[in-house]
Design a protein around this motif. Structure first.
Motif, PDB file in Angstrom:
ATOM      1  N   MET A   1       0.849  -1.205   0.000  1.00 21.84           N
ATOM      2  CA  MET A   1       0.000   0.000   0.000  1.00 21.84           C
ATOM      3  C   MET A   1       0.880   1.249   0.000  1.00 21.84           C
ATOM      4  SD  MET A   1      -2.871   1.213   2.796  1.00 21.84           S
ATOM      5  CE  MET A   1      -3.774   2.748   2.566  1.00 21.84           C
ATOM      6  N   ASP A   2       0.476   2.258  -0.737  1.00 19.89           N
ATOM      7  CA  ASP A   2       1.183   3.525  -0.781  1.00 19.89           C
ATOM      8  C   ASP A   2       1.184   4.176   0.609  1.00 19.89           C
ATOM      9  OD1 ASP A   2       2.416   5.815  -1.519  1.00 19.89           O
ATOM     10  OD2 ASP A   2       0.642   6.732  -2.395  1.00 19.89           O
ATOM     11  N   ARG A   3       2.362   4.649   1.042  1.00 16.34           N
ATOM     12  CA  ARG A   3       2.491   5.187   2.400  1.00 16.34           C
ATOM     13  C   ARG A   3       2.358   6.705   2.439  1.00 16.34           C
ATOM     14  NH1 ARG A   3       6.380   0.873   5.026  1.00 16.34           N
ATOM     15  NH2 ARG A   3       5.208  -0.919   4.284  1.00 16.34           N
ATOM     16  N   SER A   4       1.872   7.285   1.384  1.00 18.96           N
ATOM     17  CA  SER A   4       1.672   8.735   1.388  1.00 18.96           C
ATOM     18  C   SER A   4       0.597   9.160   2.374  1.00 18.96           C
ATOM     19  CB  SER A   4       1.296   9.210  -0.027  1.00 18.96           C
ATOM     20  OG  SER A   4       0.089   8.592  -0.463  1.00 18.96           O
ATOM     21  N   TRP A   5      -0.224   8.204   2.816  1.00 18.00           N
ATOM     22  CA  TRP A   5      -1.272   8.539   3.782  1.00 18.00           C
ATOM     23  C   TRP A   5      -0.708   9.053   5.096  1.00 18.00           C
ATOM     24  CZ3 TRP A   5      -1.146   6.049   8.438  1.00 18.00           C
ATOM     25  CH2 TRP A   5      -0.402   4.867   8.507  1.00 18.00           C
ATOM     26  N   MET A   6       0.548   8.722   5.382  1.00 17.48           N
ATOM     27  CA  MET A   6       1.157   9.135   6.653  1.00 17.48           C
ATOM     28  C   MET A   6       1.254  10.655   6.768  1.00 17.48           C
ATOM     29  SD  MET A   6       4.111   6.197   6.795  1.00 17.48           S
ATOM     30  CE  MET A   6       4.855   6.829   8.288  1.00 17.48           C
ATOM     31  N   SER A   7       1.329  11.349   5.639  1.00 20.90           N
ATOM     32  CA  SER A   7       1.430  12.815   5.647  1.00 20.90           C
ATOM     33  C   SER A   7       0.104  13.498   5.364  1.00 20.90           C
ATOM     34  CB  SER A   7       2.467  13.267   4.614  1.00 20.90           C
ATOM     35  OG  SER A   7       2.107  12.825   3.311  1.00 20.90           O
ATOM     36  N   LYS A   8      -0.980  12.688   5.230  1.00 23.39           N
ATOM     37  CA  LYS A   8      -2.295  13.261   4.961  1.00 23.39           C
ATOM     38  C   LYS A   8      -2.897  13.861   6.230  1.00 23.39           C
ATOM     39  CE  LYS A   8      -2.703  11.895   0.576  1.00 23.39           C
ATOM     40  NZ  LYS A   8      -2.899  12.820  -0.548  1.00 23.39           N
ATOM     41  N   ASP A   9      -3.984  14.600   6.010  1.00 22.87           N
ATOM     42  CA  ASP A   9      -4.743  15.152   7.132  1.00 22.87           C
ATOM     43  C   ASP A   9      -5.331  14.009   7.953  1.00 22.87           C
ATOM     44  OD1 ASP A   9      -6.202  16.659   8.875  1.00 22.87           O
ATOM     45  OD2 ASP A   9      -7.772  17.177   7.437  1.00 22.87           O
ATOM     46  N   ARG A  10      -5.216  14.105   9.288  1.00 22.87           N
ATOM     47  CA  ARG A  10      -5.707  13.034  10.148  1.00 22.87           C
ATOM     48  C   ARG A  10      -7.220  12.893  10.114  1.00 22.87           C
ATOM     49  NH1 ARG A  10      -2.926  14.601  15.590  1.00 22.87           N
ATOM     50  NH2 ARG A  10      -2.076  16.366  14.444  1.00 22.87           N
ATOM     51  N   MET A  11      -7.916  13.870   9.562  1.00 21.95           N
ATOM     52  CA  MET A  11      -9.363  13.778   9.422  1.00 21.95           C
ATOM     53  C   MET A  11      -9.789  13.124   8.105  1.00 21.95           C
ATOM     54  SD  MET A  11     -10.452  15.061  12.226  1.00 21.95           S
ATOM     55  CE  MET A  11      -9.921  16.155  13.557  1.00 21.95           C
ATOM     56  N   SER A  12      -8.849  12.886   7.207  1.00 24.21           N
ATOM     57  CA  SER A  12      -9.185  12.385   5.880  1.00 24.21           C
ATOM     58  C   SER A  12      -9.438  10.883   5.911  1.00 24.21           C
ATOM     59  CB  SER A  12      -8.059  12.705   4.896  1.00 24.21           C
ATOM     60  OG  SER A  12      -6.880  12.023   5.271  1.00 24.21           O
ATOM     61  N   ARG A  13     -10.135  10.393   4.888  1.00 22.82           N
ATOM     62  CA  ARG A  13     -10.425   8.968   4.764  1.00 22.82           C
ATOM     63  C   ARG A  13      -9.131   8.197   4.458  1.00 22.82           C
ATOM     64  NH1 ARG A  13     -14.823   5.920   4.131  1.00 22.82           N
ATOM     65  NH2 ARG A  13     -16.133   7.778   4.113  1.00 22.82           N
ATOM     66  N   GLU A  14      -8.208   8.809   3.667  1.00 19.24           N
ATOM     67  CA  GLU A  14      -6.956   8.120   3.351  1.00 19.24           C
ATOM     68  C   GLU A  14      -6.165   7.799   4.613  1.00 19.24           C
ATOM     69  OE1 GLU A  14      -8.013  10.834   2.042  1.00 19.24           O
ATOM     70  OE2 GLU A  14      -8.027  10.736  -0.163  1.00 19.24           O
ATOM     71  N   TYR A  15      -6.111   8.763   5.525  1.00 21.41           N
ATOM     72  CA  TYR A  15      -5.361   8.532   6.769  1.00 21.41           C
ATOM     73  C   TYR A  15      -6.032   7.438   7.602  1.00 21.41           C
ATOM     74  CZ  TYR A  15      -2.694   9.587  11.001  1.00 21.41           C
ATOM     75  OH  TYR A  15      -1.877   9.496  12.096  1.00 21.41           O
ATOM     76  N   ILE A  23      -2.229  -1.277  11.386  1.00 22.11           N
ATOM     77  CA  ILE A  23      -2.525  -2.133  12.538  1.00 22.11           C
ATOM     78  C   ILE A  23      -2.658  -3.588  12.094  1.00 22.11           C
ATOM     79  CG2 ILE A  23      -4.249  -2.630  14.312  1.00 22.11           C
ATOM     80  CD1 ILE A  23      -4.722   0.341  14.579  1.00 22.11           C
ATOM     81  N   ASN A  24      -3.334  -3.822  10.961  1.00 24.37           N
ATOM     82  CA  ASN A  24      -3.454  -5.196  10.466  1.00 24.37           C
ATOM     83  C   ASN A  24      -2.104  -5.764  10.074  1.00 24.37           C
ATOM     84  OD1 ASN A  24      -6.251  -5.135  10.794  1.00 24.37           O
ATOM     85  ND2 ASN A  24      -6.602  -4.312   8.739  1.00 24.37           N
ATOM     86  N   PHE A  25      -1.252  -4.930   9.472  1.00 22.90           N
ATOM     87  CA  PHE A  25       0.094  -5.364   9.094  1.00 22.90           C
ATOM     88  C   PHE A  25       0.909  -5.736  10.334  1.00 22.90           C
ATOM     89  CE2 PHE A  25       4.563  -4.570   8.299  1.00 22.90           C
ATOM     90  CZ  PHE A  25       4.793  -5.196   7.078  1.00 22.90           C
ATOM     91  N   ALA A  26       0.802  -4.917  11.368  1.00 21.06           N
ATOM     92  CA  ALA A  26       1.567  -5.181  12.589  1.00 21.06           C
ATOM     93  C   ALA A  26       1.083  -6.447  13.279  1.00 21.06           C
ATOM     94  CB  ALA A  26       1.465  -3.983  13.531  1.00 21.06           C
ATOM     95  N   LEU A  27      -0.228  -6.650  13.328  1.00 18.14           N
ATOM     96  CA  LEU A  27      -0.752  -7.857  13.957  1.00 18.14           C
ATOM     97  C   LEU A  27      -0.330  -9.118  13.209  1.00 18.14           C
ATOM     98  CD1 LEU A  27      -4.387  -6.681  14.852  1.00 18.14           C
ATOM     99  CD2 LEU A  27      -2.529  -7.151  16.453  1.00 18.14           C
ATOM    100  N   GLU A  28      -0.178  -8.997  11.907  1.00 10.70           N
ATOM    101  CA  GLU A  28       0.181 -10.162  11.086  1.00 10.70           C
ATOM    102  C   GLU A  28       1.658 -10.497  11.175  1.00 10.70           C
ATOM    103  OE1 GLU A  28      -0.016 -11.544   6.382  1.00 10.70           O
ATOM    104  OE2 GLU A  28      -1.011  -9.706   7.064  1.00 10.70           O
ATOM    105  N   HIS A  73       7.927  -3.517  13.132  1.00  8.61           N
ATOM    106  CA  HIS A  73       6.667  -4.237  13.039  1.00  8.61           C
ATOM    107  C   HIS A  73       6.716  -5.354  12.005  1.00  8.61           C
ATOM    108  CE1 HIS A  73       5.736  -0.286  14.765  1.00  8.61           C
ATOM    109  NE2 HIS A  73       4.798  -0.929  15.463  1.00  8.61           N
ATOM    110  N   GLY A  74       7.933  -5.885  11.751  1.00  8.46           N
ATOM    111  CA  GLY A  74       8.071  -7.090  10.949  1.00  8.46           C
ATOM    112  C   GLY A  74       8.516  -6.878   9.522  1.00  8.46           C
ATOM    113  N   GLU A  75       8.624  -5.638   9.069  1.00  9.57           N
ATOM    114  CA  GLU A  75       9.033  -5.414   7.681  1.00  9.57           C
ATOM    115  C   GLU A  75      10.551  -5.478   7.575  1.00  9.57           C
ATOM    116  OE1 GLU A  75       8.267  -2.225   4.040  1.00  9.57           O
ATOM    117  OE2 GLU A  75       7.721  -1.723   6.100  1.00  9.57           O
ATOM    118  N   ALA A  76      11.053  -6.109   6.494  1.00  8.82           N
ATOM    119  CA  ALA A  76      12.493  -6.232   6.288  1.00  8.82           C
ATOM    120  C   ALA A  76      13.092  -4.866   6.017  1.00  8.82           C
ATOM    121  CB  ALA A  76      12.781  -7.183   5.124  1.00  8.82           C
ATOM    122  N   GLY A  77      14.190  -4.563   6.719  1.00  5.79           N
ATOM    123  CA  GLY A  77      14.839  -3.280   6.559  1.00  5.79           C
ATOM    124  C   GLY A  77      15.840  -3.280   5.437  1.00  5.79           C
ATOM    125  N   PRO A  78      16.581  -2.211   5.276  1.00  3.19           N
ATOM    126  CA  PRO A  78      17.566  -2.125   4.194  1.00  3.19           C
ATOM    127  C   PRO A  78      18.753  -3.042   4.408  1.00  3.19           C
ATOM    128  CG  PRO A  78      17.669  -0.196   5.600  1.00  3.19           C
ATOM    129  CD  PRO A  78      16.476  -0.970   6.026  1.00  3.19           C
TER     130      PRO A  78
END
Length: 849
Positions: A1-15, A23-28, A73-78
């Motif tokens: 998923m595109d991570r541009s949502w991290m800089s979006k408005d916290r009131m927006s649907r994208e955020y 949260i689902n990614f972290a739980l998995e 949260h489980g993602e492989a780093g550089p």
């Protein structure tokens, strides 16, 4: 998923969708069953929380936008290996601490002249790399920054807390253990350093379980008048400080100088006053100021001394001096006791020979002088403060016994809070008027005495008030209540003249520090040793912070200082959309009116209105209403035009002019300036009250509804918080309180004692319901027992944070209570005792005496 949502408005649907995806990614992918690391701006992946708590934090605090690779949260780093938390923290710290640490050690080289091996070991720790190939930290600098925790492998960090303390203690002050006689006769020091038993009482040196410090006296019993034995080392140090001095460094002048010091006064309670100064504090001459002229008599049936006769402190022509029946049956024409000068006191005590240890019989001394200066003479004969007042934060509900109708376990703070704040309110509907007013005068006296700012010109009036109050108490109460502590209040104003405001000299800051010292104790069999070791370790860390980069001094963390100034919402907030545009405009207008950078534009807009409407230029009320209606729109257009002309505009002003969003965060409570505020709905479900608020504001005041020329003046408004909004101006947020304000015309009054009463059912000022959270002053409303429709206003003592940028102490010693408007009640309005009351009082006095 595109991570541009991290800089979006916290009131927006994208955020919102992005938060759920994270949260689902972290739980998995996260194997940790305790919880998930929270990536919000406040937690920074250092604290584990539940998914619901993380979702709440990410909306309220925002996500760390630099956290693009979710390796926590489980993602492989550089790289192939996941970095450890401490390793990542090392990589972000500043360099250059190695050289600073060596400089720090050389700064204390003179202290190791007698122990060069310890200095060499400390210097090696300051130069040794923390681990192979480490260029950022040495063993000592890392120890200071990371007093505990994990570090990279093959490091030189101490393996135990004991070893860590041993390294740090080399930087601290030394301390010396001194054995004491179990009977408080002597200290084993100087010529008695090698003795195995006490030369006075013969007790063995090796039986005492507890050790003695000049700061702390512990054990099953106290030394009492034998305290001078333990003060002997302190006296030696004081002599050195005054006669010889110590070498000190002036950082401003960058030169060394000889520092000398003197002990001016000590802070202790009244019994300790007698132990330190050897002045008697009980019996017929218990008052250290009145001395031999103390007015006291023995109560046969009360089996105690009573200290009355305060009419002698009144002016010579005062009518109380000639009254007989209301007092002791005699007229009073004596003058106040003469205060002894320093030379006269020295003459009295100069003939007494002082000997350390147990008191010995004094020969060839005037018996009267022995009674006045009983016991051993210490080196200090000081004027010490007594009866200081403060209000504590005790949970009162735990101290109230409704079954026995008693208050249990109160401390001095609690009694003073009762006297200054609660007692005048509690007795409003009980007791005869003259008795009630006399007690209230005593409470008002302590309020005036303990103010943070004392008007020197009013000290004579305050002294006169307390003398009259004591005389009234003599008229209305039996003599058994007049113990020495009540009598000493007549001398408190004198102490203010000599020593300054009371809050600078009272005991409460030291009592609070005792709690810090108690927290150092780990071995309850050796409490003093624990305190000394921990204090020295903390002192060493404090010294190191001046040499190492990125280190804060021990004390209040910077985050708490920010919360003190800017505030912190309570958990449980939620986002809502305000559909009433007029309400949002009211909040926005109040923010503009109370922002410093907007003030020049307010003046400019008022000039614009006067120019545009010349016929209305002298109608102040009309101009004010038109300004409220049009200013926010005018400012938005004004700033937009300036931006198009490329004129310099501050970023804060730019976002303020655009106005807040319709979506706001609303909270059930807010903490700012040391006060906890709740909304009304939250208060209704709790025992404590935190929704009351007041503010002093400038407002247009008119004489009547027909008055067309209102006058601008300050007025105090009282209300209850109904909602707490966090207005979102895109780049920053501003918290405001929405309140129900009491109608100032019909809902507020001041009674003859100076109490402010409000009728909370009469709501006014509905067009201006908002205030800034930073402007709020907390108040409490107590139902008036005389008329339940009204509530008495009690304000919270104001707390301050001295020198927020540098000091570590919240000022718990500068609190003052709500000032009463009318001061002392006039005695002519209540000092008229009926014959029946006077007979009853005389019968009570006769029975008790």
């Amino acid at each position: 998923m595109d991570r541009s949502w991290m800089s979006k408005d916290r009131m927006s649907r994208e955020y919102e969708e992005g938060v759920e995806y994270f949260i689902n990614f972290a739980l998995e992918h996260c194997p940790n069953q305790r919880g998930i690391r929270c990536p919000c701006m406040r937690c920074g992946n250092l604290i584990h929380h539940t998914p619901n708590k993380i979702r709440e934090h990410m909306f309220f605090n925002g996500i760390d936008q630099s956290y693009c690779t979710w390796y926590w949260h489980g993602e492989a780093g550089p790289t192939s290996s996941q970095p450890t938390e401490m390793a990542q923290r090392y990589d972000t710290m500043d360099c250059g601490d190695g050289a600073s640490t060596v400089e720090m050690v050389h700064a204390i080289e003179d202290e190791f002249m007698t122990d060069p091996m310890s200095f060499q070991k400390l210097l090696e720790d300051a130069e040794k790399p923390l681990y192979p190939s480490c260029i950022k930290f040495t063993k000592l600098s890392a120890l200071v920054k990371l007093y505990n925790g994990y570090a990279p492998v093959n490091n030189e960090m101490p393996l135990s807390m004991y070893e860590a303390k041993k390294t740090l203690n080399a930087l601290g002050m030394e301390y010396k253990k001194i054995h004491a006689c179990p009977n408080d006769c002597i200290l084993y020091r100087n010529e008695l350093n090698e003795a195995s038993s006490c030369p006075t009482c013969g007790a063995s040196r090796w039986k005492r379980k507890f050790m003695m410090l000049s700061l702390l006296i512990s054990g099953p019993r106290q030394p009492g008048k034998d305290i001078d034995v333990y003060l002997a080392p302190l006296v030696d140090d004081l002599k050195i400080l005054w006669d010889v001095g110590v070498k000190a460094y002036d950082a401003h002048q960058q030169e060394f100088f000889t520092l000398k010091a003197i002990l001016l006064w000590t802070i202790n309670d009244f019994p300790a006053y007698g132990n330190l100064s050897s002045c008697t504090v009980k019996g017929y001459y218990a008052c250290p100021i009145c001395g031999e002229e103390t007015n006291s008599h023995w109560l046969k049936h009360g089996n105690k001394n009573s200290y009355t006769g305060h009419r002698r402190f009144l002016p010579c022509n005062h009518p109380f001096r000639k009254q007989k029946k209301a007092f002791n049956g005699e007229q009073e024409f004596r003058l106040p006791p003469k205060e002894l000068t320093g030379d006269e006191i020295f003459t009295k005590v100069d003939m007494i020979h002082n000997s350390w240890g147990k008191r010995k019989r004094l020969n060839n001394v005037n018996p009267l002088l022995i009674r006045q200066v009983a016991g051993k003479r210490s080196l200090y004969f000081l004027n010490l403060n007594i009866g200081d007042i403060f209000i504590s934060d005790t949970t009162w509900i735990n101290l109230v016994s409704m079954e026995e109708l008693k208050l249990n376990g109160l401390k001095s703070h609690d009694y003073h809070a009762l006297m200054q704040q609660l007692l005048p309110v509690a007795i409003r509907s009980v007791l005869p008027k003259h008795v009630r007013y006399a007690i209230t005068r005593l409470c008002f006296f302590f309020n005036a005495l303990c103010a943070k700012v004392v008007d020197v010109s009013r000290l004579n009036d305050i002294q006169q008030d307390i003398v009259v109050t004591l005389c009234l108490l003599e008229k209305y109460f039996p003599p058994s209540i007049f113990d020495i502590m009540l009598h000493l209040t007549v001398h408190l104003v004198r102490e203010v003249r000599l020593c300054g405001p009371v809050y600078m000299r009272w005991m409460y800051p030291f009592e609070r520090y005792m709690k810090v010292l108690k927290g150092y104790v780990r071995n309850h069999n050796r409490p003093e040793g624990c305190i000394v070791e921990c204090y020295i370790a903390e002192e060493a860390l404090e010294f190191c912070t001046e040499y190492l980069s990125g280190m804060d001094a021990i004390g209040i963390p910077s985050s708490m200082k920010d919360e003190w100034k800017c505030g912190k919402p309570l958990l449980g907030g939620r986002a809502i959309t305000i559909h009433d545009y007029k309400l949002v405009e009211q909040a926005h207008h109040y923010v503009l009116q109370n922002t410093t950078i907007v003030q020049p534009f307010i003046d400019e807009h008022m000039k614009y209105l006067k120019t545009k409407y010349p016929r209305q230029s002298k109608r102040v009320k009309w101009l004010e209403d038109e300004h409220v209606r049009t200013f926010s729109h005018w400012l938005r257009k004004k700033v937009s035009d300036d931006i198009s002309k490329k004129e310099p505009i501050e970023k804060e002003l730019k976002w303020l002019a655009q106005g807040p969003r319709q979506q706001v965060l609303t909270y059930p409570g807010y903490i700012i300036h040391g006060c906890r505020y709740h909304i009304k709905n939250r208060d209704e479900a709790r025992v404590n009250q935190n929704s009351g608020v007041s503010i002093v504001a400038s407002t247009m005041q008119i004489a009547s509804s027909k008055d067309k020329n209102p006058v601008l003046g300050d007025m105090c408004f009282y209300g209850i918080i109904t909602e707490i909004w966090d207005l979102d101006y895109n780049m920053f947020n501003i918290c405001v309180f929405k309140c129900d304000w009491v109608d100032s015309k019909n809902g507020v009054k001041v009674d003859e004692l100076g109490f402010t009463l409000v009728d909370l059912s009469k709501i006014g000022h509905k067009s201006d319901p908002f205030i800034l959270a930073t402007q709020a002053q907390q108040v409490f409303y107590v139902e008036d027992q005389v008329d339940p429709r009204w509530s008495i206003v009690l304000s919270r003592p104001k707390m301050e944070l001295f020198d927020i940028e540098g000091d570590d102490n919240i000022a718990d010693n500068c609190m003052e209570h709500h000032p009463f408007a009318n001061g002392m009640p006039n005695i002519k309005s209540f000092d008229e005792v009926e014959d029946y009351d006077e007979i009853c009082m005389r019968l009570i006095v006769r029975d008790l005496d």
